[in-house]
Design an enzyme around this catalytic site. Structure first.
Site, PDB file in Angstrom:
ATOM      1  N   LYS A  22       0.885  -1.108  -0.166  1.00  0.00           N
ATOM      2  CA  LYS A  22      -0.035  -0.084   0.041  1.00  0.00           C
ATOM      3  C   LYS A  22       0.952   1.221   0.065  1.00  0.00           C
ATOM      4  CE  LYS A  22      -3.818  -0.369   2.639  1.00  0.00           C
ATOM      5  NZ  LYS A  22      -4.211  -0.573   3.729  1.00  0.00           N
ATOM      6  N   ARG A  91      -2.649   3.478   8.780  1.00  0.00           N
ATOM      7  CA  ARG A  91      -3.299   2.497   7.895  1.00  0.00           C
ATOM      8  C   ARG A  91      -2.184   1.237   7.791  1.00  0.00           C
ATOM      9  NH1 ARG A  91      -4.616   5.039   2.195  1.00  0.00           N
ATOM     10  NH2 ARG A  91      -5.927   2.781   2.077  1.00  0.00           N
ATOM     11  N   GLY A 100      -8.042  -6.434   4.814  1.00  0.00           N
ATOM     12  CA  GLY A 100      -9.137  -6.483   5.843  1.00  0.00           C
ATOM     13  C   GLY A 100      -8.267  -7.171   7.026  1.00  0.00           C
ATOM     14  N   MET A 102      -5.379  -6.626   8.837  1.00  0.00           N
ATOM     15  CA  MET A 102      -5.081  -5.846   9.821  1.00  0.00           C
ATOM     16  C   MET A 102      -5.916  -4.849  10.104  1.00  0.00           C
ATOM     17  SD  MET A 102      -0.932  -6.856   8.959  1.00  0.00           S
ATOM     18  CE  MET A 102      -1.178  -6.305   7.298  1.00  0.00           C
ATOM     19  N   ARG A 335      -3.463  -1.083  -6.259  1.00  0.00           N
ATOM     20  CA  ARG A 335      -2.590  -2.113  -6.485  1.00  0.00           C
ATOM     21  C   ARG A 335      -2.837  -2.855  -7.620  1.00  0.00           C
ATOM     22  NH1 ARG A 335      -5.616  -4.754  -1.426  1.00  0.00           N
ATOM     23  NH2 ARG A 335      -7.506  -5.156  -2.494  1.00  0.00           N
ATOM     24  N   HIS A 451     -16.107  -8.043   1.295  1.00  0.00           N
ATOM     25  CA  HIS A 451     -15.118  -8.860   1.717  1.00  0.00           C
ATOM     26  C   HIS A 451     -15.250 -10.203   1.143  1.00  0.00           C
ATOM     27  CE1 HIS A 451     -13.642 -11.873   4.630  1.00  0.00           C
ATOM     28  NE2 HIS A 451     -12.560 -10.876   4.772  1.00  0.00           N
ATOM     29  N   ARG A 577       2.521 -47.586 -15.764  1.00  0.00           N
ATOM     30  CA  ARG A 577       2.632 -49.061 -14.785  1.00  0.00           C
ATOM     31  C   ARG A 577       2.029 -49.951 -15.218  1.00  0.00           C
ATOM     32  NH1 ARG A 577       0.048 -44.195 -12.575  1.00  0.00           N
ATOM     33  NH2 ARG A 577       1.209 -43.012 -11.003  1.00  0.00           N
ATOM     34  N   ARG A 632       7.376 -49.336 -16.782  1.00  0.00           N
ATOM     35  CA  ARG A 632       7.874 -49.898 -15.364  1.00  0.00           C
ATOM     36  C   ARG A 632       7.593 -51.272 -15.319  1.00  0.00           C
ATOM     37  NH1 ARG A 632       6.390 -46.835 -10.103  1.00  0.00           N
ATOM     38  NH2 ARG A 632       4.526 -47.866 -10.325  1.00  0.00           N
ATOM     39  N   GLU A 765      14.458 -43.508  -6.598  1.00  0.00           N
ATOM     40  CA  GLU A 765      13.346 -43.177  -5.630  1.00  0.00           C
ATOM     41  C   GLU A 765      13.866 -43.537  -4.426  1.00  0.00           C
ATOM     42  OE1 GLU A 765       9.931 -45.413  -6.766  1.00  0.00           O
ATOM     43  OE2 GLU A 765      10.922 -46.982  -7.492  1.00  0.00           O
ATOM     44  N   SER A 784      14.726 -41.760 -13.909  1.00  0.00           N
ATOM     45  CA  SER A 784      13.428 -41.059 -13.726  1.00  0.00           C
ATOM     46  C   SER A 784      13.373 -41.020 -12.184  1.00  0.00           C
ATOM     47  CB  SER A 784      12.131 -41.953 -14.343  1.00  0.00           C
ATOM     48  OG  SER A 784      10.939 -41.273 -14.090  1.00  0.00           O
ATOM     49  N   THR A 787       9.703 -39.260  -7.363  1.00  0.00           N
ATOM     50  CA  THR A 787       9.769 -38.286  -6.081  1.00  0.00           C
ATOM     51  C   THR A 787       8.692 -38.653  -4.958  1.00  0.00           C
ATOM     52  OG1 THR A 787       8.395 -36.808  -7.407  1.00  0.00           O
ATOM     53  CG2 THR A 787      10.798 -36.479  -7.241  1.00  0.00           C
ATOM     54  N   ASN A 788       7.646 -39.468  -5.399  1.00  0.00           N
ATOM     55  CA  ASN A 788       6.723 -39.785  -4.051  1.00  0.00           C
ATOM     56  C   ASN A 788       7.541 -40.809  -3.337  1.00  0.00           C
ATOM     57  OD1 ASN A 788       4.720 -38.574  -5.836  1.00  0.00           O
ATOM     58  ND2 ASN A 788       3.818 -40.513  -6.520  1.00  0.00           N
ATOM     59  N   ASP A 789       7.992 -41.692  -3.712  1.00  0.00           N
ATOM     60  CA  ASP A 789       8.790 -42.820  -3.134  1.00  0.00           C
ATOM     61  C   ASP A 789      10.055 -41.946  -2.378  1.00  0.00           C
ATOM     62  OD1 ASP A 789       7.610 -45.003  -2.807  1.00  0.00           O
ATOM     63  OD2 ASP A 789       7.753 -45.893  -4.304  1.00  0.00           O
ATOM     64  N   CYS A 852       8.749 -38.510 -12.649  1.00  0.00           N
ATOM     65  CA  CYS A 852       7.464 -39.373 -12.863  1.00  0.00           C
ATOM     66  C   CYS A 852       6.596 -39.294 -11.345  1.00  0.00           C
ATOM     67  CB  CYS A 852       7.662 -40.712 -13.441  1.00  0.00           C
ATOM     68  SG  CYS A 852       8.295 -41.731 -12.277  1.00  0.00           S
ATOM     69  N   TYR A 872      12.913 -33.868 -18.861  1.00  0.00           N
ATOM     70  CA  TYR A 872      11.303 -33.714 -18.995  1.00  0.00           C
ATOM     71  C   TYR A 872      10.788 -34.164 -17.631  1.00  0.00           C
ATOM     72  CZ  TYR A 872      11.451 -38.883 -18.640  1.00  0.00           C
ATOM     73  OH  TYR A 872      11.608 -40.182 -18.204  1.00  0.00           O
TER      74      TYR A 872
HETATM   75  P1  ADP Z   1      -7.230  -2.372   3.990  1.00  0.00           P
HETATM   76  O1  ADP Z   1      -6.247  -2.846   4.099  1.00  0.00           O
HETATM   77  O2  ADP Z   1      -8.333  -2.904   4.867  1.00  0.00           O
HETATM   78  O3  ADP Z   1      -7.739  -1.800   2.789  1.00  0.00           O
HETATM   79  P2  ADP Z   1      -6.989   0.702   4.301  1.00  0.00           P
HETATM   80  O4  ADP Z   1      -5.578   1.161   4.845  1.00  0.00           O
HETATM   81  O5  ADP Z   1      -7.124   0.964   2.919  1.00  0.00           O
HETATM   82  O6  ADP Z   1      -7.278  -0.834   4.856  1.00  0.00           O
HETATM   83  O7  ADP Z   1      -8.035   1.577   5.132  1.00  0.00           O
HETATM   84  C1  ADP Z   1      -9.488   1.083   5.283  1.00  0.00           C
HETATM   85  C2  ADP Z   1     -10.224   2.323   4.857  1.00  0.00           C
HETATM   86  O8  ADP Z   1     -10.022   3.373   5.478  1.00  0.00           O
HETATM   87  C3  ADP Z   1     -10.071   2.850   3.331  1.00  0.00           C
HETATM   88  O9  ADP Z   1     -10.488   1.826   2.527  1.00  0.00           O
HETATM   89  C4  ADP Z   1     -10.670   4.220   3.295  1.00  0.00           C
HETATM   90  O10 ADP Z   1     -11.906   3.970   3.163  1.00  0.00           O
HETATM   91  C5  ADP Z   1     -10.365   4.614   4.795  1.00  0.00           C
HETATM   92  N1  ADP Z   1      -9.193   5.453   4.878  1.00  0.00           N
HETATM   93  C6  ADP Z   1      -7.898   5.122   5.001  1.00  0.00           C
HETATM   94  N2  ADP Z   1      -7.206   6.478   4.918  1.00  0.00           N
HETATM   95  C7  ADP Z   1      -7.771   7.192   4.558  1.00  0.00           C
HETATM   96  C8  ADP Z   1      -7.689   8.654   4.471  1.00  0.00           C
HETATM   97  N3  ADP Z   1      -6.593   9.243   4.637  1.00  0.00           N
HETATM   98  N4  ADP Z   1      -8.901   9.411   4.140  1.00  0.00           N
HETATM   99  C9  ADP Z   1     -10.072   8.889   4.207  1.00  0.00           C
HETATM  100  N5  ADP Z   1     -10.395   7.496   4.284  1.00  0.00           N
HETATM  101  C10 ADP Z   1      -9.356   6.719   4.733  1.00  0.00           C
HETATM  102 MG    MG Z   2       7.927 -45.807  -6.460  1.00  0.00          MG
HETATM  103 MG    MG Z   3      -8.133  -0.481   1.533  1.00  0.00          MG
END
Ligand code: ADP
Ligand code: MG
Ligand code: MG
Length: 907
Positions: A22, A91, A100, A102, A335, A451, A577, A632, A765, A784, A787-789, A852, A872
């Site tokens: 991020k 953040r 979501g 952390m 991203r 989510h 086999r 074999r 093997e 050959s 890798t299982n055995d 194999c 191969y």
């Molecule tokens: P996650 O990893 O869950 O995407 P974010 O760091 O993106 O977490 O934060 C979650 C939400 O918090 C974002 O989707 C955004 O809506 C809100 N947020 C984060 N930073 C800001 C900011 N500078 N201004 C307004 N909203 C923010």
């Molecule tokens: Mg074998």
């Molecule tokens: Mg986010």
């Protein structure tokens, strides 16, 4: 000393390791001149240092202070300044996206003074009070550890007292009272006051985000995604912007193209007058992004322009989060977006057509795992009636399972081997274990970016979300459709993630277009005829075949499998086999061979088996005409062909109890079974050992091969049989068997007047074979790797015993990230492979090497086999396309290992 804090203007996308994904992308967007609220990133180094010692890293406080001061100068306001406060978001953001998982704390800088300033500058007392109570709630739970339910309960009580339907029914003074209540609750639960000092708030929020790296749900997610536990998270500190300042504000999420299919277009959700959190959680139903054009045309146009900029700059599908504050557009995140397998292939092909990427880069962006997913069947649409409900097709594919309504129930039933569909109103990170356990996820709320949708897509799970005609009642464990049909827990459901529908019962499945494409020979014409994503898949396959160095063969025991493998692109059979050829009707002949008390009886039984084996081989050689077929010699212990001991004993005993005479054949068999019983059949009389102690067995099999070769040649074919000896420990075993093989080949050549020459090789093997490969190569034209055995014997694991017994515990404890039976253990088993290749080739230049075991069709293992220089890989017919694709990707990734190079940089 290295810096712990970087301004957004200082970093870039290549620094994801240090700044987290991020942070690196916020820096990149800043560098591109896009409208990003200013801020800075505290590095993952700082996080690791903090988690290691439990103390705030030295110098961090001062560095944050300097960057905060610079930020304050830039915006002309101070953090928490009473009359016009700068507010911050804090953040999380790790190297790999963990949506979501952390924590994030918003509105840092609010206190009893600055809340009044915010009210004045925003012109909305209610907004300021709401922001304040949100801060108390987030800070109280995330930073100070108060159970989030404590705040939720207080909120619910307040709404009830005021007769408010939702949050919007509470006015500014209600919210001020609520803030006071929250503060009291924090004191009550922690014995501590909420910190009024904004700088202290910031400091504690940063450390709390660091700690959130280690929450249970984050750990579960990392295990599932194979993300290392020691990376740590960065923390982004950023000026707040507000999407909840009225009708001219709002928040949204968007993709630069459809993450489900890859089609270009406007994909996303927009929620007017809301903060971003509200969109992602799916609490309120968002409107399609296209609506924004009507609501705020200038912002919409600007957003589309930015999306084009991003897609060109990243040369890939991007997903973004944005907020509009009173008509001003702000970018909060981007991203390279997660996508379905179908979209991955479609986008790779489309971006190449648009000239943004070359064919090699396109190949690098698709994966064998994704391809395998696309080969799975879909619902037979012809057989499908009206669905129970329709929703958003969030993650494609077809899944059938029983309905469950809680994560825990999903986990419980899946552990007992049941296939389940997790049905929820919406999912939260707490539902993750259930989502992992389920075949599919069905929700009644939330859009393509909820989510449930994001996580299911990442996992390749089928998902239909926002099926809003359903009334889901998790407490009663049932849902009700619009038509009034009630579906209880345990009922069968079919979830169609491609069409976005859910059906009652188990709907029959139909082949996927990609499967049809392969079945029809994998040509450009077949791709066109199959339609859908098959053409994009064909482009990737074509490129992979063009660049790969590894050959791809099949493990196939029947002419049908051989033919399919060939259609799928196999360049021969790496493992045929012979044990399956001893079953069914022929079991009696095998029994006769085992029970024979003299050579004569044994020869008679073998002679009866000979024409049958010859027929098997001739058919397979015909199906693979012109390509090598590695046959074999018989491998499993002979008692596997005898009836079950208990069954026999019961038959004999009950005949005796009835005063009669047991069937003499049964008595004889029982004696043989007892005689041949092994405590440890895996390590017993099998493989080459069998060929050396059962006279005539090797000769019969080799004669069958040789005569089949003669037969095929006479029919005008081009048979290329190779004879492979299993489970060799020492070159002496191979020398003896090889002498017999050559004697029989010479006999058949003389009898038929046709010179039959088959390369003779061995499986590697057992560790001893790998360690003495130089000596063994003197007697072997090819190696050959079984890798299982080799994995069983290197680790000392009996696969059937250990996988069910304790592998999940081992995975939980992180002893290995993935089972060594799934992906080759590079450091141990891989090292033996490397030694054997190296020493085998030194002893016999031109020695052919292949693998194999099942690892031959596993993407990560294919990359290793490429690096170690095998000729191969051989895998089951359905994995052939995966192996071809990954062999191509491995060639692009480059890297062959020099002798003695034991490291594996890819892990
Ligand atoms: P996650 O990893 O869950 O995407 P974010 O760091 O993106 O977490 O934060 C979650 C939400 O918090 C974002 O989707 C955004 O809506 C809100 N947020 C984060 N930073 C800001 C900011 N500078 N201004 C307004 N909203 C923010
Ligand atoms: Mg074998
Ligand atoms: Mg986010």
């Amino acid at each position: 000393m290295a810096a712990y804090v970087y301004d957004f203007a200082e970093g870039g996308r290549e620094q994801a390791g240090l700044l987290g994904g991020k942070g690196a992308n916020l820096a990149e967007m800043t560098r591109l001149g896009l409208p990003v609220p200013p801020g800075f990133t505290v590095t993952t180094d700082a996080c690791r240092a903090y988690l290691a010692t439990g103390a705030e890293p030295e110098g961090l406080r001062e560095e944050v202070g300097r960057h905060l001061a610079a930020l304050e100068r830039a915006v002309g306001r101070r953090l928490g300044q009473p009359d016009d406060p700068l507010l911050l978001s804090v953040r999380s953001g790790a190297r790999f996206s963990m949506p979501g998982m952390m924590e994030t704390v918003l509105d840092i800088g609010l206190n009893d003074d600055s809340v009044q300033g915010l009210a004045k500058t925003s012109g909305s007392e209610r907004f300021a009070r709401d922001s304040h109570r949100r801060l108390l709630q987030m800070f109280g739970s995330t930073v100070m550890g108060v159970d989030a339910a404590v705040f939720e309960d207080a909120l619910t009580r307040m709404k009830r007292d005021r007769g408010a339907a939702d949050d919007l029914g509470l006015d500014a003074s209600d919210l001020a009272v609520l803030a006071g209540e929250y503060r009291r609750l924090i004191r009550e639960h922690t014995g501590e006051d909420f910190p009024e000092d904004p700088v202290e708030q910031l400091r504690r929020a940063v450390l709390a985000v660091f700690r959130s790296w280690n929450t249970e749900r984050a750990r579960v997610y990392r295990r599932r995604e194979h993300i290392p536990d020691d990376l740590g998270t960065a923390v982004n500190v950023q000026a707040m912007v507000f999407g909840n300042l009225g009708a001219d504000s709002g928040s949204g999420v968007a993709f630069t193209r459809d993450p489900a299919t890859g089609r270009p277009g406007v994909y996303g959700d927009y929620l007017p007058n809301a903060q971003g959190e509200d969109v992602v959680s799916g609490i309120r139903n968002a409107v399609p992004l296209a609506e924004l054009e009507r609501l705020d045309k200038p912002s919409y146009d600007r957003l589309l322009e930015i999306m084009r900029t991003l897609e060109h700059h990243y040369r890939d599908l991007c997903d973004i989060e944005f907020t509009i504050e009173r008509g001003t557009l702000w970018m909060l995140q981007t991203r390279v977006g997660k996508r379905t397998a179908e979209a991955a292939f479609a986008i790779a092909a489309a971006l190449t057509d648009e000239g943004l990427t070359g064919p090699d880069e396109a190949l690098a962006r698709v994966s064998g795992e994704g391809l395998a997913r696309l080969m799975f069947p879909r619902f037979d649409t012809a057989a499908v009636g009206e669905p129970l409900a329709r929703g958003i097709p969030a993650s494609p594919g077809a899944a059938v399972g029983t309905a469950v309504f809680t994560s825990a129930e999903a986990v419980r039933r899946a552990a007992a081997g049941e296939r389940v569909v997790l049905v929820r109103q919406e999912t939260t990170p707490d539902d993750l274990p259930g989502m992992i356990a389920a075949q599919a996820v069905l929700t009644s709320r939330g859009g393509k970016t909820s989510h449930a949708a994001v996580v299911a897509r990442g996992m390749g799970k089928v998902c239909v979300c926002g099926a809003d005609s359903l009334t889901v009642d998790p407490a009663a464990r049932r849902f009700t459709t619009a038509a009034g049909t009630v579906v209880e827990e345990g009922a069968l459901l079919s979830v169609d993630g491609t069409a976005g529908a859910v059906h009652a019962g188990a709907v029959p499945l139909a082949d996927s277009p990609v499967m049809r494409y392969f079945e029809d020979g994998g040509t450009a014409d077949a791709a066109r005829a199959a339609g859908g994503v098959a053409e994009a898949v064909h482009r990737a396959m074509d490129r992979a075949d063009g660049v790969r160095r590894l050959g791809v063969r099949a493990n196939a025991d029947t002419p049908e499998d051989a033919a399919r493998a060939r259609r799928f692109g196999a360049e021969g059979i790496g493992l045929c086999r012979t044990e399956h050829m001893f079953l069914g009707e022929r079991r009696r002949l095998v029994e006769a061979m085992i029970l024979a008390d003299g050579q004569e009886g044994r020869d008679r039984a073998l002679a009866a088996l000979l024409p049958l084996q010859r027929g098997d081989f001739a058919a397979i050689l015909a199906a693979m005409d012109g390509l090598p077929v590695t046959i074999r010699l018989l491998d499993p212990p002979l008692h596997e062909f005898l009836p079950d001991r208990t069954d026999l004993a019961v038959r004999v005993a009950s005949a005796e109890a009835a005063g009669g005479h047991p069937d003499p054949h049964d008595t004889e068999l029982l004696a043989a079974v007892d005689r041949m019983h092994e405590e440890n059949p895996m390590l017993g009389l099998r493989g080459v050992r069998l060929g050396l102690v059962v006279p005539g067995l090797v000769a019969m099999q080799v004669r069958a091969v040789a005569e089949a070769v003669v037969e095929r040649r006479r029919a005008g074919g081009d048979p290329r049989a190779e004879i492979m000896v299993p489970l060799v420990d020492t070159v002496e075993e191979l020398r003896l068997v090889r002498a017999e093989v050559e004697r029989v080949l010479a006999e058949v050549s003389a009898e038929s007047g046709t010179e039959v020459r088959c390369p003779v090789g061995t499986m590697i093997e057992l560790p001893r074979a790998a360690l003495t490969a130089g000596a063994i190569a003197a007697q072997a034209e090819f190696f050959s790797f079984g890798t299982n055995d080799l994995t069983q014997t290197t680790w000392g694991f009996s696969r059937d015993d250990v996988e069910a017994a304790f592998f999940s515990a081992y995975l939980d404890k992180g002893i290995f990230a993935v089972s060594p039976f799934e992906t080759i253990d590079v450091d141990g088993v891989g090292r033996l492979v490397r030694i054997a290749v190296e020493e085998g080739r030194a002893a016999r230049p031109g020695l052919k090497t292949g693998v194999c075991g099942e690892h031959g069709g596993d993407p990560a293992s294919v990359h290793f086999f490429h690096r170690v220089g095998l000729d191969y890989v051989s895998c089951s017919p359905f994995r052939i396309p995966v192996a071809r694709l990954e062999a191509g990707r491995a060639a692009l990734a480059g890297g062959t290992e020099g002798p003695g190079d034991a490291g594996d940089a890819s892990r």
